[in-house]
Design an enzyme around this catalytic site. Sequence first.
Site, PDB file in Angstrom:
ATOM      1  CD1 TRP A 171       7.074   0.404  -7.275  1.00 53.92           C
ATOM      2  CD2 TRP A 171       6.006   1.894  -6.092  1.00 53.92           C
ATOM      3  NE1 TRP A 171       6.833   1.223  -8.051  1.00 53.92           N
ATOM      4  CE2 TRP A 171       6.015   2.357  -7.218  1.00 53.92           C
ATOM      5  CE3 TRP A 171       5.287   2.735  -5.034  1.00 53.92           C
ATOM      6  CZ2 TRP A 171       5.346   3.637  -7.699  1.00 53.92           C
ATOM      7  CZ3 TRP A 171       4.684   3.818  -5.442  1.00 53.92           C
ATOM      8  CH2 TRP A 171       4.771   4.312  -6.721  1.00 53.92           C
ATOM      9  CG  ASP A 229       2.384  -3.456  -4.349  1.00 56.44           C
ATOM     10  OD1 ASP A 229       1.580  -3.632  -5.265  1.00 56.44           O
ATOM     11  OD2 ASP A 229       2.980  -2.484  -4.065  1.00 56.44           O
ATOM     12  CE  LYS A 231       2.497   0.926 -11.929  1.00 57.67           C
ATOM     13  NZ  LYS A 231       2.675   0.973 -10.579  1.00 57.67           N
TER      14      LYS A 231
HETATM   15  C1  LIG Z   1       2.815   1.785  -9.442  1.00 53.58           C
HETATM   16  C2  LIG Z   1       2.959   1.002  -8.104  1.00 53.58           C
HETATM   17  C3  LIG Z   1       2.421   1.412  -6.992  1.00 53.58           C
HETATM   18  C4  LIG Z   1       1.702   2.768  -6.932  1.00 53.58           C
HETATM   19  O1  LIG Z   1       0.428   2.657  -7.401  1.00 53.58           O
HETATM   20  P1  LIG Z   1      -0.584   3.988  -7.167  1.00 53.58           P
HETATM   21  O2  LIG Z   1      -1.780   3.216  -8.011  1.00 53.58           O
HETATM   22  O3  LIG Z   1       0.041   4.994  -8.116  1.00 53.58           O
HETATM   23  O4  LIG Z   1      -0.674   4.142  -5.703  1.00 53.58           O
HETATM   24  C5  LIG Z   1       2.662   0.599  -5.962  1.00 53.58           C
HETATM   25  N1  LIG Z   1       3.331  -0.504  -5.912  1.00 53.58           N
HETATM   26  C6  LIG Z   1       3.817  -0.973  -7.054  1.00 53.58           C
HETATM   27  C7  LIG Z   1       4.608  -2.203  -7.334  1.00 53.58           C
HETATM   28  C8  LIG Z   1       3.480  -0.372  -8.346  1.00 53.58           C
HETATM   29  O5  LIG Z   1       4.015  -0.673  -9.531  1.00 53.58           O
END
Ligand SMILES: *Cc1c(COP(=O)(O)O)cnc(C)c1O
Length: 362
Positions: free
Chosen positions: A103, A173, A197
């Site tokens: 990511w 993030d 999540k």
């Molecule tokens: C799932 C995830 C993403 C991507 O998220 P989307 O909503 O599908 O764009 C980005 N960063 C991390 C750490 C993730 O777990």
Amino acid sequence: MGNRAYNFNAGPAALPLEVLQRAQEELVEYQGIGMSIMEISHRSAQFEKLNGDTQQLLKELFGIPDGYQVLFQQGGASTQFAMIPMNFLKAGKVGSYVLTGAWAEKAWKEAQLFGETSLAASSQEQKFMRIPELSEIRLHPDAAYLHITSNETIEGAQFQSYPDTGSVPLIADMSSDILSRQVDVSKFSMIYAGAQKNLGPSGVTVVILKDDMLKDVPKNIPTMLRYDIHAKNNSMYNTPPVYSVYMVNLVLQWIKGQGGLAAMEKRNREKTDLIYNAIDQSGGFYRGPVEKGSRSIMNITFRLQDEELEKKFIKETEQNGFIGLKGHRSVGGLRASTYNAVPYEACKALAEIMADFQRRNG
Ligand SMILES: *Cc1c(COP(=O)(O)O)cnc(C)c1O
């Protein structure tokens, strides 16, 4: 609810049963208004209140100080990867990234489309099986910001403490570990997370942004990609994802009812201890590839001797009601995602079936 699976999906992921039941109760008629929350205007007093209440609840639970905006956006965390450099990476400045996994790499690659970037630290040589020490992080002297990925969902490695970047904005993030533990939000200029999540269903992305980040956002980028526009319009510049915001509200109420982040963190550690212990006490039958000091309390990755045995493990656990234990296709192996909404009982059941599988195959 005897037929609910043990859901270890990585995202979209488990939601608290109580939240789903409350949503079901309110689905057709929301709080006496004669229609579903999905049918109301986003300009209505009811949605204004829901929007405001949800921001407030997040501020309260996460300890967000004054001077921050809470925005509800669309396009997932992936859109944030582009918005960050578009809004904050000026000519002559450098977007500084810590490369910790898949990511972080996506965020960094996206920034390269817009300007100059540099890596402040990387664990790529260790196949992302550790998070760099804070002392390894070298901020570029012209850094516009430092971007980190607090939890690498695919590899299963998580920051245990955060760097001090002084006057350089720290951006994180937190898609896969927001609200899983207590965090000093004041260290960050921006925190963002796709909801699917740990916060609710997909469709909304939470962005927590310090006011001073909005001071000179460029005016020549698409309107929908400007943070200042979303802030000025209280996340209602265009039609917001009303139902997803509603679900996030219910999840936040649920977290509060559970005792807030201190209680969540304690429970998450108890849950993951069960599974990490099953790995560590297996005498090498199960292997956790991530360094112990970087282990995630949200995504537990582990391996067996060979892929045949891993396939057998997945098949047998599926037959026993376990879902989502296959590792990400890019890394293989096994992964249990143990987000806030995954019950202790599910983790206990997983630890037990792991021990049982070992007895039969070890
Ligand atoms: C799932 C995830 C993403 C991507 O998220 P989307 O909503 O599908 O764009 C980005 N960063 C991390 C750490 C993730 O777990």
